[in-house]
Enzyme design. Sequence first.
Site: not given
Ligand code: NOJ
Length: 558
Positions: A101, A203, A266, A329-330
């Site tokens: 990542d 990210d 992402e 994970h989000d």
């Molecule tokens: C996206 C990530 O998926 C998330 O988990 C993170 O908190 C934010 N970016 C900040 O890096």
Amino acid sequence: MTLSPLKWWQSGIIYQIYPRSFQDSGHDGVGDLKGVTSRLGYLESLGVTAIWFSPIFTSPMKDFGYDVADYKNIDPLFGSLEDFDELIREAHGRGLKVMLDFVPNHSSDEHEWFKEARSSRDNPKRDWYMWRDPASDGGLPNNWKSFFGGDAWTFDQHTGQYYLHQFVSGQPELNWANPEVRQEMAETLRFWMRRGVDGFRVDVFWLLAKDPEYRDEPRNPEWRPGQPEHNSLLHIYTQDLLVTHEYVAEMRSALDEFEDRMMVGEIYLPVDKLLTYAGTPEAPECHMPFNFHLILTPWNAADVRKLVDEYDAAVNASGSWPNWVLGNHDQHRFATRVGKGQYRVAQTLLLTLRGTPTVYYGDEIGMEDGYIPPSRVVDPAALGQPGVAAAGRDPERTPMQWDATPHAGFTDRGAEPWLPVAENFTAVNVAAQENDQGSDLNYFRALTRLRQGSEALTAGSYRSLDTGTGVPMQQGATALTGGSFQNVRPGTGVFGFVRGAGEERVLVLLNFGTEDVALNLPELHGAALLLSSHGGDSMNSGRAEVLRGNEAQIWRVG
Ligand code: NOJ
């Protein structure tokens, strides 16, 4: 069977590991690299192609690794560079690719660069971050907000300026307009590729560039109190700025210096904008801009079909490669979002669509959101937005459920897991499902086996079937407007599609409703059932087939 000459990231399946939660070998309640290495046999048995690790770099963990203090080292919580080298060696030995990542938009405030930058206004690293003077009234430089609640600016007493952060204040934004930053980031990619890393998840790719004039963002008229404050603005000056494409293209050039590497970005944007991040076949950018739309679309056959049709057509038109995601994970666990009944329908969809699937750890056994008592909440997104009910991401990050022993086999009896294990672990765990042919785990394996062995499913074309709209059979109606399905409740329905390559054609039928549906599809003539989510044979006779409530069926079409 010879599969088309696709790249591994096109024909393969990506499996996301949230390292804190996968397997602890260090008796401290936090997962680590040696823990993952000890589970490589399991990962291989899943039939996945690549493992992607959420960040494992040195970090004070204010955002659990998404705040990087050293891009070229491993945090001691997870192990060492040697542990990582061993993991890569072992993974490659089993034919598994390894993805990291990459977090280029912001570092940790404990990174040496930021420490230097904040030491004085004329420090050479000052311009690596984004600094602004207070407004004329001494207030904030502009109205930009943090994703995690509050303002996107923190005042630095020592130098008398604010620095920008779109997440927690411990995540200062790097200044991508500065070529030195970009060169350093490309060098970081090279560092890991030399170590054997096969790819990167990048990210917040669409946030890299910001308005050079730092203008206020307009208010979002649709925002209502109780929704995340970040949504109260329209992000025209902090998201999807044109120059971002140049940054992505530069990163792509660094990747292309090495053989067969990839990045998946992402990016939360509508499909048309999303696909611009793939670039063009002549000027490629990101190998795959992550497609999160299955997560964002209402769960019913009509809406999902519309999404898939439109995305597939747009991908074809752009000459890029599709991909699909159901969880990460989000986002709340998909078994929780769609409900247990629809769980296998969703899993089947993910693993039969045209495009690379990404699977989130534990989704293969049907893990659901865990309950996090208020005293155990640790996610900064939840802590920073106490009024926003859905903001917390801890529920989808609970420890992997390996078995029914205390702490689900994730860590020692004596250790306290960093997040509580979900309460259903005694029933939902790998050990319980391993030897049960009818388990979610073995259904997942059957799906990956089918996909990996089928040219049509990995590489083939996609065509959806016209399901029309029907009414429940109990009401005596059998007529169909689309001519194919009966007994379809509006808002649920059946989604059917055919994947094809050469002579091979595979039909996928997904019942989004709870009622049995009678089908009369010409495609089913002479077809052979390959897999049903309900196990055993379908209740078919001749051409009139029955798709049971919540059932997914996969057929080889004759
Ligand atoms: C996206 C990530 O998926 C998330 O988990 C993170 O908190 C934010 N970016 C900040 O890096």
